[in-house]
Design a protein around this motif. Structure first.
Motif, short mmCIF file in Angstrom:
data_model
loop_
_atom_site.label_atom_id
_atom_site.label_comp_id
_atom_site.label_asym_id
_atom_site.label_seq_id
_atom_site.Cartn_x
_atom_site.Cartn_y
_atom_site.Cartn_z
N UNK A 75 3.71 78.42 27.58
CA UNK A 75 4.71 78.35 26.52
C UNK A 75 4.03 77.80 25.28
N UNK A 76 4.47 78.27 24.14
CA UNK A 76 3.89 77.90 22.86
C UNK A 76 4.98 77.26 22.01
N UNK A 77 4.65 76.15 21.38
CA UNK A 77 5.57 75.52 20.44
C UNK A 77 5.06 75.81 19.04
N UNK A 78 5.94 76.38 18.21
CA UNK A 78 5.57 76.69 16.84
C UNK A 78 6.42 75.84 15.91
N UNK A 79 5.73 75.02 15.10
CA UNK A 79 6.41 74.15 14.14
C UNK A 79 5.84 74.50 12.78
N UNK A 80 6.65 75.15 11.95
CA UNK A 80 6.16 75.62 10.67
C UNK A 80 5.09 76.67 10.91
N UNK A 81 3.90 76.47 10.37
CA UNK A 81 2.81 77.43 10.57
C UNK A 81 1.87 77.00 11.70
N UNK A 82 2.11 75.85 12.31
CA UNK A 82 1.25 75.34 13.39
C UNK A 82 1.76 75.82 14.74
N UNK A 83 0.82 76.15 15.62
CA UNK A 83 1.15 76.58 16.98
C UNK A 83 0.42 75.71 17.99
N UNK A 84 1.16 75.30 19.04
CA UNK A 84 0.60 74.42 20.07
C UNK A 84 0.88 75.00 21.44
N UNK A 85 -0.17 75.25 22.25
CA UNK A 85 0.00 75.70 23.63
C UNK A 85 0.26 74.48 24.50
N UNK A 86 1.31 74.55 25.30
CA UNK A 86 1.73 73.38 26.08
C UNK A 86 0.90 73.16 27.34
N UNK A 87 0.11 74.14 27.78
CA UNK A 87 -0.76 73.92 28.93
C UNK A 87 -2.00 73.12 28.56
N UNK A 88 -2.34 73.08 27.31
CA UNK A 88 -3.47 72.27 26.83
C UNK A 88 -2.93 70.89 26.50
N UNK A 89 -3.46 69.86 27.17
CA UNK A 89 -2.91 68.51 27.02
C UNK A 89 -3.07 67.98 25.59
N UNK A 90 -4.19 68.29 24.95
CA UNK A 90 -4.38 67.82 23.56
C UNK A 90 -3.37 68.47 22.62
#
Length: 148
Positions: A75-90
């Motif tokens: 799953x990916x969290x997108x906040x504004x133009x930033x994207x964060x993959x939730x499987x990567x702990x960092x």
């Protein structure tokens, strides 16, 4: 009166226990991975977005929002133009920090339609101050003579 109080308390309990009609993996992400538990404290509404890949938009209580997007492997969290993959702990930790900034940051208010220009608005409604007193000494006023 006691009946009314009882009904109000029951309604408050129902609202606090409100479950969002979303898939369990989205609820798990919000509550456990993104640390937004209890949801009613942070999230006002969840909405399915008609997009490819499928996604959900989480509206926070302060009017901000972020998207949770299904990807092939995570799953990916997108906040504004930033994207964060939730499987990567960092990246998950960066997403939590970014959501915290959304929750605690002040929202920029648009300027009035009058187009006020000048100095910055430092916030807060201050009362109008009386005009500054003159530094010159005032002459005493002489009483008017009555006209007869």
């Amino acid at each position: 009166m006691k009946r009314l109080k009882k009904l109000i308390k029951e309604e408050i309990i129902k609202l606090q226990e409100k479950q969002y009609p979303v898939p369990p993996e989205i609820l798990d992400v919000l509550k456990n991975k993104l640390k937004l538990n209890p949801l009613i404290r942070y999230v006002e509404n969840l909405k399915a977005i008609n997009s490819v890949p499928p996604s959900y938009r989480a509206f926070l209580l302060n009017g901000e929002f972020f998207d949770i997007i299904y990807e092939d492997f995570s799953l990916l969290v997108k906040i504004g133009s930033k994207e964060y993959f939730l499987n990567d702990i960092d990246e998950k930790n960066y997403a939590i920090q970014h959501i915290n900034r959304l929750l605690t940051g002040s929202k920029v208010k648009p300027e009035d339609e009058e187009g006020e220009e000048g100095g910055e608005d430092l916030g807060g409604d201050l009362p109008d101050l009386p005009p500054a007193p003159s530094l010159e000494p005032e002459e005493p006023e002489e009483p008017e003579e009555p006209t007869a």
